[in-house]
Design a protein around this motif. Structure first.
Motif, PDB file in Angstrom:
ATOM      1  N   ASP A 157       7.417  20.015   4.590  1.00  0.00           N
ATOM      2  CA  ASP A 157       8.625  20.065   3.773  1.00  0.00           C
ATOM      3  C   ASP A 157       9.276  21.442   3.901  1.00  0.00           C
ATOM      4  OD1 ASP A 157       8.351  17.586   2.860  1.00  0.00           O
ATOM      5  OD2 ASP A 157       7.663  18.096   0.844  1.00  0.00           O
ATOM      6  N   GLY A 187      10.597   5.438   6.023  1.00  0.00           N
ATOM      7  CA  GLY A 187      10.580   4.861   4.678  1.00  0.00           C
ATOM      8  C   GLY A 187       9.173   4.729   4.116  1.00  0.00           C
ATOM      9  N   GLN A 188       8.183   4.480   4.977  1.00  0.00           N
ATOM     10  CA  GLN A 188       6.797   4.361   4.529  1.00  0.00           C
ATOM     11  C   GLN A 188       6.330   5.690   3.922  1.00  0.00           C
ATOM     12  OE1 GLN A 188       4.520   1.463   5.165  1.00  0.00           O
ATOM     13  NE2 GLN A 188       6.521   0.519   5.225  1.00  0.00           N
ATOM     14  N   GLU A 201       8.347   8.096   2.807  1.00  0.00           N
ATOM     15  CA  GLU A 201       9.143   8.400   1.607  1.00  0.00           C
ATOM     16  C   GLU A 201       8.626   7.641   0.395  1.00  0.00           C
ATOM     17  OE1 GLU A 201      13.268   7.792   2.471  1.00  0.00           O
ATOM     18  OE2 GLU A 201      13.442   9.756   3.439  1.00  0.00           O
ATOM     19  N   ALA A 202       8.250   6.371   0.620  1.00  0.00           N
ATOM     20  CA  ALA A 202       7.736   5.574  -0.489  1.00  0.00           C
ATOM     21  C   ALA A 202       6.452   6.200  -1.032  1.00  0.00           C
ATOM     22  CB  ALA A 202       7.481   4.143  -0.038  1.00  0.00           C
ATOM     23  N   ALA A 203       5.571   6.601  -0.116  1.00  0.00           N
ATOM     24  CA  ALA A 203       4.307   7.198  -0.551  1.00  0.00           C
ATOM     25  C   ALA A 203       4.563   8.506  -1.300  1.00  0.00           C
ATOM     26  CB  ALA A 203       3.404   7.442   0.653  1.00  0.00           C
ATOM     27  N   ARG A 204       5.502   9.306  -0.766  1.00  0.00           N
ATOM     28  CA  ARG A 204       5.839  10.571  -1.426  1.00  0.00           C
ATOM     29  C   ARG A 204       6.412  10.329  -2.803  1.00  0.00           C
ATOM     30  NH1 ARG A 204       7.084  14.295   2.673  1.00  0.00           N
ATOM     31  NH2 ARG A 204       5.250  14.364   3.985  1.00  0.00           N
ATOM     32  N   SER A 205       7.297   9.312  -2.894  1.00  0.00           N
ATOM     33  CA  SER A 205       7.955   9.070  -4.182  1.00  0.00           C
ATOM     34  C   SER A 205       6.944   8.642  -5.241  1.00  0.00           C
ATOM     35  CB  SER A 205       9.048   8.008  -4.036  1.00  0.00           C
ATOM     36  OG  SER A 205       8.473   6.721  -3.965  1.00  0.00           O
ATOM     37  N   LEU A 206       5.773   8.163  -4.796  1.00  0.00           N
ATOM     38  CA  LEU A 206       4.732   7.776  -5.749  1.00  0.00           C
ATOM     39  C   LEU A 206       3.818   8.952  -6.080  1.00  0.00           C
ATOM     40  CD1 LEU A 206       3.912   4.334  -4.163  1.00  0.00           C
ATOM     41  CD2 LEU A 206       4.814   4.649  -6.449  1.00  0.00           C
ATOM     42  N   GLY A 207       4.103  10.104  -5.477  1.00  0.00           N
ATOM     43  CA  GLY A 207       3.313  11.303  -5.789  1.00  0.00           C
ATOM     44  C   GLY A 207       2.128  11.515  -4.870  1.00  0.00           C
ATOM     45  N   MET A 208       2.044  10.750  -3.784  1.00  0.00           N
ATOM     46  CA  MET A 208       0.904  10.928  -2.886  1.00  0.00           C
ATOM     47  C   MET A 208       1.093  12.170  -2.017  1.00  0.00           C
ATOM     48  SD  MET A 208       0.349   6.924  -1.941  1.00  0.00           S
ATOM     49  CE  MET A 208      -0.853   7.145  -0.660  1.00  0.00           C
ATOM     50  N   SER A 209      -0.018  12.846  -1.740  1.00  0.00           N
ATOM     51  CA  SER A 209       0.051  14.066  -0.929  1.00  0.00           C
ATOM     52  C   SER A 209       0.211  13.690   0.543  1.00  0.00           C
ATOM     53  CB  SER A 209      -1.223  14.875  -1.113  1.00  0.00           C
ATOM     54  OG  SER A 209      -2.308  14.178  -0.544  1.00  0.00           O
ATOM     55  N   GLN A 211      -3.043  12.102   1.753  1.00  0.00           N
ATOM     56  CA  GLN A 211      -3.247  10.735   1.251  1.00  0.00           C
ATOM     57  C   GLN A 211      -2.313   9.756   1.956  1.00  0.00           C
ATOM     58  OE1 GLN A 211      -2.475  11.610  -2.861  1.00  0.00           O
ATOM     59  NE2 GLN A 211      -4.646  11.617  -3.402  1.00  0.00           N
ATOM     60  N   ASN A 234      -3.973   6.778   4.173  1.00  0.00           N
ATOM     61  CA  ASN A 234      -3.909   5.435   3.602  1.00  0.00           C
ATOM     62  C   ASN A 234      -2.765   4.581   4.125  1.00  0.00           C
ATOM     63  OD1 ASN A 234      -6.074   5.555   1.459  1.00  0.00           O
ATOM     64  ND2 ASN A 234      -4.869   7.374   0.964  1.00  0.00           N
ATOM     65  N   VAL A 235      -1.678   5.226   4.504  1.00  0.00           N
ATOM     66  CA  VAL A 235      -0.487   4.440   4.840  1.00  0.00           C
ATOM     67  C   VAL A 235      -0.130   4.540   6.322  1.00  0.00           C
ATOM     68  CG1 VAL A 235       1.969   4.107   4.359  1.00  0.00           C
ATOM     69  CG2 VAL A 235       0.408   4.722   2.505  1.00  0.00           C
TER      70      VAL A 235
END
Lengths: 243, 258
Positions: free
Chosen positions: B52, B131-132, B134-142, B145, B149-150
């Motif tokens: 980032d 998008g995968q 971004e979705a994980a980030r928006s859920l607070g995943m590091s 992670q 996981n994704v």
């Protein structure tokens, strides 16, 4: 009313293109704020700045008393702010249920049983509980978006952000997603929604923000914006929808 | 018919040697590929991470240094022949590891394959829709992670054909390791040819054996790939399909309640 989000003079550029030219508005608790405006007006960028998928260049974004542009723990902040995307962005390698459980377990450190219970509760709420063990690739667009909403709700967010949640859907599926959002609004969930669904904005929102060329042209209650717009730009924009 | 009779005779007399060679070849090719994959996951996985803008400058610095080192590793091992790598590493590292032939062979294949795998994994990761993440980030995943996981499970699945191909390449290319006296198939073939003086026949058999190994491997890999893609297609599924699924599901639900 309690002020939950305070955005003050936010600027954001991509290379030399200035997308946000000083945006300021507030979101109170239990508010449903709709960001409307033409494509390229900066509404999606503004929304993405709210959960730090984009980082604003200058200005202030205070959420729940916390200055998020200078926060240390971005992930902890993001866990409190849910986001629903235009392209759904469900995790393709998991079932519907696992999609809703993953972040609960990894970020909130809930155990599997609690996470599953919560996931099934919210899947039921969006009417997708019978698909819990389905592969996400077998779902229709509307179903995917409802799962995406459930996934965000599982984190018990204080605020839920929607980035054009119905723009990628076939017309006959828009309704099922808007119905879910409507019921969330009635329950008092604080939501910020970027949308092109004007009638939805008019019926459901408590506040409408009209953006044009990176600034807020006009903001107010839905009645003010839709029935008595003062700015020429707002009038011209809305005229296309009222025809 | 003399040619094939001779081939048969060589095979009857020397099959234990061929068999030993096949075993060694498969051992070093397989373990080399697996360890190369592990190495590639590590090197390519970290290479694919984009920090980032908010990341601290020390992290950016470390990433920059890492990028340069990993780039050198990848370019050197993809840009030089494995035979040269084998000779160099074997003699250069012998004083340190004091190794025997087989571990040395596995080491050379692993580190060579790792360079290719790193690029396969990196491109596999980059093929996953942003998008995968971004979705994980928006859920607070590091970052970590999200990757584990994704992204990686999907990247490995997408890259599986290329990963399998590396295994097949290794079955063939391990033949150059005979240069450091590893008793794989090519080494055995050469010594059989030396003792029978029937060079054409021996190498003909050897070619057939390699072909059998690669074709069998290719068949097995195809089966695995089919199994992995069983419930999924890469094409977007039509809404009609989804609706039929819903109907079937609803019907099932309906039947269950009665």
């Amino acid at each position: 009313m309690k002020e939950l989000i305070k955005i003050k003079d936010v600027h954001k550029s991509f290379d030399h293109l200035e997308v946000l030219k000083g945006v300021s508005f507030e979101v109170n608790k239990n508010d449903v704020v709709c960001l409307i405006g033409a494509s390229g007006s900066g509404k999606s960028t503004m929304l993405r700045c709210l959960n730090l998928l984009e980082v604003a260049d200058s200005g202030e974004i205070i959420v729940d008393g916390q200055d998020i542009l200078h926060t240390k723990d971005i992930n902890a902040y993001r866990a409190k702010v849910g986001m629903v995307f235009q392209q759904f962005n469900l995790f393709n390698n998991m079932t519907v249920l696992k999609n809703c459980m993953l972040a609960q377990q990894k970020v909130l450190k809930r155990n599997a049983a609690d996470a599953q219970e919560k996931a099934l509760y919210f899947l039921k709420k969006v009417g997708m509980d019978s698909f819990a063990h389905a592969n996400v690739n077998t779902l229709s667009g509307g179903q995917k978006q409802r799962v995406a909403i459930a996934r965000a709700l599982c984190m018990d967010p204080e605020i839920l952000l929607f980035d054009e949640p119905t723009s990628a859907l076939d017309p006959e599926m828009v309704g099922e997603v808007l119905d879910v959002m409507k019921s969330l609004a009635q329950e008092g969930l604080t939501m910020v929604i970027v949308t092109h669904e004007m009638s939805f904005a008019k019926d459901v929102s408590t506040k409408v923000v009209f953006m044009a060329n990176g600034i807020i042209e006009e903001q107010g209650t839905p009645q003010q914006i839709f029935e008595h717009p003062t700015s020429e730009r707002t009038k011209a924009f809305l005229a296309r929808f009222n025809r | 018919m003399g040619f094939f009779t001779d081939c048969a005779n060589i095979l009857i007399k020397y099959w234990p040697s061929f068999f030993l060679g096949i075993k060694t070849t498969l051992l070093i090719a397989f373990s080399g590929t697996i360890m190369g994959l592990a190495l590639g996951l590590l090197v390519g996985g970290i290479r694919a991470i984009k920090l980032d803008k908010t990341a601290p400058s020390s992290a950016k610095m470390i990433k920059k240094v890492y990028d340069i080192i990993s780039w050198i590793y990848i370019e050197v091992f993809r840009g030089t022949p494995m035979m040269v790598q084998a000779l160099f590493l074997f003699y250069a590292l012998r004083p340190i590891f004091n190794w025997t032939y087989i571990p040395a062979g596995i080491f050379v294949i692993s580190i060579n394959t790792g360079a290719y795998m790193a690029e396969i994994i990196r491109s596999g990761i980059q093929s996953i829709d942003i998008g995968q993440t971004e979705a994980a980030r928006s859920l607070g995943m590091s970052n970590m992670q999200t990757m584990i996981n994704v992204i990686l499970p999907q990247a490995i699945k997408n890259a599986f054909p290329s990963i399998g191909n590396e295994f097949i390449v290794n079955i063939k290319d391990s033949s150059v390791l005979m240069i450091i006296s590893i008793t794989e198939l090519m080494f055995q073939a050469k010594s059989i040819a030396g003792s029978t003086y029937k060079l054409t026949e021996t190498y003909f058999i050897t070619a057939c054996v390699y072909l059998c190994m690669t074709m069998t491997t290719s068949f097995i890999l195809n089966q695995i790939e089919k199994k992995m893609n069983h419930s999924k297609t890469t094409l977007p599924q039509s809404d009609t399909f989804a609706k039929t699924m819903n109907l079937a599901k609803e019907q099932e639900e309906h039947e269950r309640t009665y």
